[in-house]
Enzyme design. Structure first.
Site, PDB file in Angstrom:
ATOM      1  N   CYS A   1      -1.964  -1.545   0.460  1.00  0.00           N
ATOM      2  CA  CYS A   1      -3.070  -2.394   0.939  1.00  0.00           C
ATOM      3  C   CYS A   1      -4.333  -1.535   1.026  1.00  0.00           C
ATOM      4  CB  CYS A   1      -2.717  -2.981   2.301  1.00  0.00           C
ATOM      5  SG  CYS A   1      -3.858  -4.253   2.858  1.00  0.00           S
TER       6      CYS A   1
ATOM      7  N   CYS B   1     -10.060 -11.873  -2.473  1.00  0.00           N
ATOM      8  CA  CYS B   1     -10.299 -10.893  -1.416  1.00  0.00           C
ATOM      9  C   CYS B   1     -11.783 -10.808  -1.091  1.00  0.00           C
ATOM     10  CB  CYS B   1      -9.789  -9.520  -1.835  1.00  0.00           C
ATOM     11  SG  CYS B   1      -9.962  -8.248  -0.551  1.00  0.00           S
TER      12      CYS B   1
ATOM     13  N   GLY C   1       1.005 -14.732   7.949  1.00  0.00           N
ATOM     14  CA  GLY C   1       1.927 -15.588   7.220  1.00  0.00           C
ATOM     15  C   GLY C   1       2.808 -16.422   8.122  1.00  0.00           C
TER      16      GLY C   1
ATOM     17  N   GLY D   1      -4.408 -12.374   1.220  1.00  0.00           N
ATOM     18  CA  GLY D   1      -4.354 -13.591   2.009  1.00  0.00           C
ATOM     19  C   GLY D   1      -4.061 -14.835   1.198  1.00  0.00           C
TER      20      GLY D   1
ATOM     21  N   GLY E   1       2.522 -13.367  12.307  1.00  0.00           N
ATOM     22  CA  GLY E   1       1.244 -12.833  11.868  1.00  0.00           C
ATOM     23  C   GLY E   1       0.532 -13.849  10.999  1.00  0.00           C
TER      24      GLY E   1
ATOM     25  N   ALA F   1      13.094  -8.814  17.412  1.00  0.00           N
ATOM     26  CA  ALA F   1      14.436  -8.871  16.827  1.00  0.00           C
ATOM     27  C   ALA F   1      15.083  -7.491  16.863  1.00  0.00           C
ATOM     28  CB  ALA F   1      14.363  -9.377  15.394  1.00  0.00           C
TER      29      ALA F   1
END
Length: 428
Positions: free
Chosen positions: A160, A354, A12, A321, A10, A78
């Site tokens: 979030c 942000c 990261g 982010g 994603g 996974a």
């Protein structure tokens, strides 16, 4: 030669792989293991949900992008991590071994913790995944044909909150453009103790800015609110006082609802003593390194961070982010040190920047550090935020396709916001 595996691709994980290629030795190899062969730009999901973007506009085929950087790419989910054996078992039966592992999986979405929550068998929409956002857009089209009350917000334990506020105002903008806003009462329901808390005890004047936006757009709100259950067209909620005592339940009718769930760690890396906490998030020290399994690091939303402070209804801490970019840069340096026989010495700055888009405006905030008290505690609003968010989308998608790892938020802080001393990682 060292083999470094990145689990997840994603926001990261993808840049983690690129930065590792930049920092490791030529003889070292990087492998990315992810359940999705294509990357979807999650910050654009609120636009998908009102038809302002299409899937193909925010999608990157990762295989050619990874091949360009000579990164091994395995698009298979996974099944289970075996840290004592340095091995990841995959759902198709194959295994991947590693010398070093970076867990960058993002979260598991805990819709099941509230009866009736979520797009899978529940009665509310989500913008957490592009599949959810496309389903939310179908529900939005139905709302346009049959207007009615709207409930936007987040469930207890959510961390979030930015996307919930974004979608609230984006939806409001879309309804005004469709000339049916007068037929759609709107309410924001959140576990935050006050509007603009964001899991961060506010940043700058986020409380005042967001409350003002809501008042100006005739949006009501309920804070310190727990969602008891959701049924077709109605939501049962209870507000909790500062003393922890719940007030009488209320039943809110709705024709459309989008609620963000709480997060937890994904099952393949959860329940491992010394690696994950009770919620399944990966435990790391200041170097992003797991204290028990020294060859395992973690970045992004999957990292365990304790709540800021007790609140009447549980609120988590967001991983923004810029914070994730900081984690990634520190981790790439630290693994590079280890493969060369040195010790980890880089610590992420864990600052927050942000951009919250409201469709025709927005709010930006900077927190340095993310957890108060802060050296920088700044927020502002204006139409420029919407333009900056669009620029962010275009910039990030382009660099992902090109296999580049230069950080966006660093450039934003230095060039657009004029805030220095945010970019560098630091030595512990």
């Amino acid at each position: 030669m060292a083999h470094v595996v990145v689990l997840g691709a994603g926001l990261g994980g993808a840049i983690m792989a690129y930065e590792l290629k930049d920092s490791l030795r030529k003889e070292d190899t990087v492998t990315v293991v992810t359940k999705d062969a294509k990357y979807h730009f999650v910050p654009s999901n609120p636009w998908i949900a009102v038809g302002w973007r299409k899937r193909e506009e925010i999608t990157v085929d990762l295989a050619p992008a990874m091949a360009k950087r000579k990164i091994n790419f395995i698009p298979v989910a996974a099944e289970r991590l075996h840290p004592d054996k340095n091995r990841i078992e995959l759902v198709d039966g194959q295994s991947v071994t590693y010398d070093y592992l970076v867990i960058a999986t993002g979260p598991d979405l805990a819709f099941d913790e509230v009866p009736g929550l979520g797009p899978h068998g529940g009665f509310t929409q989500s913008v957490c995944h592009i599949d959810h956002a496309e389903k939310a857009e179908q529900a939005f089209q139905a709302l346009l044909k049959n207007p009615g009350p709207v409930i936007i917000g987040a469930a207890q334990g959510a961390s979030c909150f930015g996307p919930a506020y974004e979608f609230l105002f984006i939806l409001e903008t879309a309804l005004r453009r469709a000339k049916i806003r007068d037929k759609v009462p709107m309410i924001f329901v959140t576990p935050e103790p006050y509007i603009g808390h964001l899991g961060l005890d506010g940043v700058g004047d986020t409380k005042g800015l967001l409350e003002s936006e809501m008042r100006g757009k005739t949006i009501k709100w309920m804070t310190s609110t727990r969602i008891k259950k959701v049924e077709d067209g109605k939501m049962t909620v209870e507000e909790v006082g500062e003393d922890g005592v719940a007030k009488p339940e209320k039943v809110l009718p709705f024709a459309y609802s989008m609620l963000l769930p709480a997060f937890r760690g994904i099952k393949p890396v959860s329940g491992i003593e010394g690696l994950s906490n009770p919620r399944g998030f990966t435990i790391v020290d200041q170097y992003q390194q797991n204290p028990k399994f020294k060859n395992i690091f973690a970045v992004g939303v999957c990292v365990a961070i304790p709540p800021l402070a007790p609140t009447p209804v549980p609120c988590g801490v967001p991983k923004t982010g810029f914070m994730i970019e900081s984690m990634v840069t520190a981790t790439s340096h630290n693994i590079a040190n280890l493969v060369r026989g040195a010790e980890p010495d880089q610590v992420g700055t864990w600052n927050a920047i942000c951009l919250a888009d409201f469709g025709d405006g927005g709010i930006a905030f900077v927190a340095q550090p993310q957890i108060p008290p802060r050296n920088v505690n700044w927020s502002a609003s204006g139409k420029w935020v919407h333009l900056a968010k669009v620029g962010f989308e275009k910039y990030f998608m382009r660099k992902l396709r090109q296999g580049k790892s230069e950080p966006f938020y660093e450039s934003l802080a230095l060039k657009v916001l004029g805030i220095d001393k945010l970019k560098e990682t630091k030595k512990g």
